[in-house]
Motif scaffolding. Structure first.
Motif: not given
Lengths: 342, 306
Positions: B179-205
């Motif tokens: 198990l690792i814990t990651v700090t804010s200096s590790a990286n820059h989180p990527r932005t949303f992918g447009a295609k993924r957003l179109m698809k997964y906005k329909k994802a539901r619990t």
């Protein structure tokens, strides 16, 4: 069955063969708690080498018994071996309170140990006290338990946390919030090896391919709150007030050149043209007259509070809030006001 | 077998941006008025997991424990590139401290099974405790590396990472699972992918799927069986499209009710005080507690603090 001693235990952190300052602060805090509870202060030191001299220092700040574990493999901190040894020691010695510094190492080991012992842990405490707790539902009063006081919710509230029904009560405590009490060099204490360790069962599984040790970083530039002290601070000991205020507010310690030249604090803390230029959200200048070189390094700060006993000090020209008064009296008031206890 | 990665994420109130709207007249914070966001350092953990996925054939599952609305961060994780999301939710979890929470999360991870690497943010901004990572590792009986800043490489049974613990920076090679814990200096989180957003906005619990069916159903109270059948159909259809978030209760993960929620939490909050700091041109403040209190109140109101 004999009653367990239920002492107060401090985990001692070592830095390059010396006891970390935060650990000594914790020993002073533990002494106070232990005196209230009429018990002893124990400490445990894990180290790669002999720690007799360090142990004497620990005793001089108020520890009664220093338990030592010395083994070459413990020179550098590694979670699993350290956590295993400390957990086993706690199981055997049964303290009622265990304190760790809220350092990177303290915050790595303490939760692991608390989870192993199935007890509570409060992170980043800024104050500890002994008091009672009445549980109205259970109609029960818990006597002499540990109040673990910490800022929460991004520093927007101060919470008092308790662990009434589990032992030990565990907390990590922020660096610099406890003032070191005077060292009693001749204080007597005991140094004992903690020998009950089955080394074959201790897992050393990390391979370190490369290791660099750097000086303590002072992140003045990244800080949103900087509390700085200057030549108006009376002594090196009094500079602790600056550190305490910074720790209370979650800020970083800064200094003017005068404070650095007087040897109150290292140069890496210096703010100004020859030091670091910063623009935090809040800058608190304590006993800094405000030479141009200093002002140039901080006048872009969002809000500036200046505390100085000279009403003509130039620092007031760039300040938003001016307090004409003795910083040795004003700072404790600020700490008290921030902790919401005024 | 591809490496199985789990990212532990938390939905938190945005305590770093406490706006004036979120402050009540008495100087306390109105939690409800704060936007709920993806805990920032959990995004760094997710980014690191996705970097590993980019370089290997690892799969990334994001797991969160929280109220039903925490599904929002699962969708966000999908937009970024996660493969699946799991929501652990149950009103019996209410009042959980870090010990009870880590117990629950560890059960969820065990239920997934065969996980090689668990990543979480160094700490969450609502509690700042940094305790969940180490405690989940302890509950699982596995090794931990905290304050990780860089992923170097991963092999079948080991991983190499860079971390800084106080004044010591190390490149560590160690065995999986970990198990690792990651700090804010590790990286820059990527932005949303447009295609993924179109698809997964329909994802539901499961909870959301059920609510949607109930809302649109016309069967009424006499059609209970039909309704339940419709809900099952809906879940099945979501699953077949990869749009279903597993939704687990305390019983689903096999939790001992004495170890979750309030009963499973050794720590109790005895008292909470709002930090009432007492309130530009140079303003003269009297060197007494009243003066300082007033100054602090002003600094809170103009958001200098908090």
């Amino acid at each position: 069955m004999a009653k367990q001693p239920e002492n107060v235990l401090v985990f001692i952190e070592m830095e390059h063969g010396k006891v970390a300052e935060v650990s000594l602060e914790l020993v002073c805090q533990a002494r106070e708690l232990a005196d209230t509870l009429h018990v002893n202060v124990d400490t445990i030191v894990l180290s790669g080498m002999n720690v007799d001299i360090c142990s004497q220092t620990i005793i001089s700040y108020g520890c009664d018994t220093v338990y030592t574990v010395c083994d070459g493999r413990l020179e550098f901190y590694e979670t699993l071996p350290y956590a295993r040894i400390v957990s086993d020691f706690v199981r055997e010695s049964k303290p009622q309170i265990v304190l760790f510094g809220a350092t990177a190492i303290g915050r790595d080991i303490a939760p692991r140990v608390a989870s192993d012992l199935r007890t509570g842990l409060t992170a980043d405490c800024t104050d500890l006290k002994i008091g009672d707790h009445e549980d109205k539902k259970q109609k029960k009063v818990f006597k002499n338990i540990l109040y673990q006081i910490r800022p929460a919710f991004g520093g927007n509230i101060i919470a008092t946390i308790i662990t009434p029904e589990h032992k030990p009560q565990m907390a990590t405590v922020r660096e610099g919030v406890i003032k070191l009490s005077a060292q009693e060099k001749k204080r007597k204490g005991t140094i004992k090896p903690f020998g009950n360790i089955n080394w074959d069962a201790i897992p050393f599984i990390n391979t370190v391919l490369e290791r660099t040790i750097h000086e303590k970083k002072v992140n003045l530039k990244g800080a949103s709150i900087v509390v700085a002290g200057g030549g108006g601070v009376a002594s090196k000991e009094d500079f602790d007030l600056i550190k305490q205020l910074a720790a209370t507010l979650g800020g970083v310690v800064g200094a003017s050149r005068a404070a650095v030249d007087n040897g109150y604090i290292g140069k890496e803390h210096q703010v100004g043209q020859t030091g670091t230029t910063i623009r935090p959200k809040l800058y608190i200048a304590c006993g800094i007259s405000g030479a141009i070189q200093h002002r140039a390094g901080m006048d872009q700060s969002g809000k500036i509070i200046a505390i100085n006993n000279d009403p003509e000090a130039p620092i007031f020209n760039v300040a938003h809030y001016g307090i004409v008064g003795d910083l040795h009296k004003v700072i404790p008031m600020m700490i008290k006001a921030y902790k919401g206890k005024s | 077998m591809p490496l199985k990665l789990i990212v532990l994420a938390k939905q938190v109130p945005d305590t770093h941006n406490v706006t004036a709207d979120a402050m009540k007249a008495d100087g306390t914070v109105n939690r409800g008025a704060l936007p709920a966001i993806f805990n920032p350092e959990d995004l760094n953990a997710l980014e690191m997991a996705l970097e590993i996925k980019d370089q290997t054939d690892a799969t990334v599952t994001v797991m969160t424990m929280g109220p039903p609305r925490a599904a929002n961060i699962l969708r966000e994780a999908m937009y970024m590139g996660a493969d699946a999301g799991i929501l652990i939710t149950d009103r019996h979890f209410a009042g959980a401290d870090t010990l009870a929470t880590s117990y629950t999360l560890a059960l969820g991870i065990k239920k997934v099974g065969d996980v090689s690497l668990i990543l979480c943010g160094r700490q969450a901004i609502d509690g700042d405790t940094a305790q969940i990572g180490p405690q989940v590792a302890e509950k699982l009986g596995i090794n931990q590396l905290t304050y990780v800043e860089e992923f170097v490489n991963v092999e079948k049974k080991s991983i190499t990472l860079k971390r800084t613990l106080g004044q010591v920076s190390e490149t560590v090679k160690t065995a999986l699972p970990l198990l690792i814990t990651v700090t804010s200096s590790a990286n820059h989180p990527r932005t949303f992918g447009a295609k993924r957003l179109m698809k997964y906005k329909k994802a539901r619990t499961a909870i959301e799927a059920e609510q949607e069916v109930r809302r649109s159903s016309t069967t009424g109270e006499y059609g209970m069986e039909i309704l339940l059948d419709e809900i099952e159909q809906k879940k099945k259809s979501l699953k077949s499209k990869g749009l279903f978030f597993e939704t687990w209760s305390a019983d689903d993960v096999g939790a001992d009710h004495e170890q979750i929620g309030l009963p499973g939490s050794p720590t109790k909050v005895k008292k909470v005080q709002s930090v009432v700091f007492a309130a530009s041109e140079l303003k003269k403040i009297e060197p007494n507690p009243e003066g300082i209190r007033e100054m602090f109140i002003e600094l809170i109101e103009d958001r200098t603090f908090g």
